[in-house]
Design a protein around this motif. Structure first.
Motif: not given
Length: 242
Positions: A175, A179, A172, A170
């Motif tokens: 995110e 995570d 982002d 990702s």
């Protein structure tokens, strides 16, 4: 005609009576051979090399190290291939590619437009840029990365960059930071680069010597929740009840 070494070689047979004709023919072949070698040198320009760590990598293991000749070096090594196009060394300096994304919009740094023909197929739009000459750029703003890229290209004949193929992880930042399975190393790099340029928000009262807007921005719980609901925070958490 044989082609055992990648060059053009012709075997010429004849009689002693055609020595003059043979010499002229040999000269023409030498010219053709020189032209062919120049073309081969141009198409296999050493300005870029690629190292892959795995045959079929995934995630962060898909990172690739790419070496790119700087603009002034690239121009000098290819000018003979484009001698009929004018004095290319007088062109304005341009970076080999542009970037987009950046921490200001909550994204990693991504390749945007590839400007040089020798990089097509080596780097692609939306590849994730991780490092420039060992400077870890994840979590930086786009303007800062542009400055680093320009400075490094001016200062060195060749620079090394690390990239991840588009979509391998990702891009982002929110995110990635949220995570638990994300790379701890990458999360640390993002936080270090972010915290050098940002002022955190907190709901706790200021301690002695702390200045609002310099050390923290001190806000109420309601104001903090509004920032959170609006998606204005890259990362959030609770510490000692605050």
């Amino acid at each position: 005609m044989t082609d055992q070494t990648g060059e053009l070689h012709l075997k010429i047979d004849g009689t002693e009576g055609c020595e003059e004709e043979k010499d002229e023919f040999t000269l023409e072949i030498e010219k053709l051979q020189a032209t062919l070698q120049e073309m081969l040198d141009c198409t296999s320009s050493p300005s870029t090399s690629l190292d892959s760590t795995d045959k079929s990598p995934a995630g962060l293991s898909a990172r690739r190290l790419i070496r790119i000749a700087s603009e002034h070096h690239h121009i000098s090594t290819t000018s003979s291939c484009h001698s009929d196009s004018g004095n290319s060394s007088s062109r304005d300096f341009v970076t080999p590619f542009t970037v987009h994304g950046g921490a200001s919009i909550g994204r990693l740094i991504l390749i945007d437009i590839v400007r040089r023909d020798d990089l097509i197929g080596i780097v692609s739009p939306n590849d994730i840029l991780l490092t420039i000459e060992n400077i870890k750029v994840s979590g930086m703003v786009r303007s800062e990365v542009n400055r680093i890229l320009e400075d490094m290209m001016r200062e060195h004949d060749q620079i090394a960059i690390e990239i991840l193929p588009a979509g391998s992880i990702s891009d982002d930042i929110c995110e990635l930071l949220a995570d638990r399975k994300s790379s701890g190393e990458l999360q640390t790099i993002i936080r270090e680069n972010l915290y050098q340029k940002t002022v955190p928000y907190t709901t706790r009262p200021p301690r002695e010597g702390e200045i609002d807007g310099e050390h923290y921005r001190f806000v109420s719980v309601d104001d903090f929740n509004k920032l959170l609901d609006n998606g204005d925070l890259l990362e959030n958490g609770t510490y000692q009840g605050e």
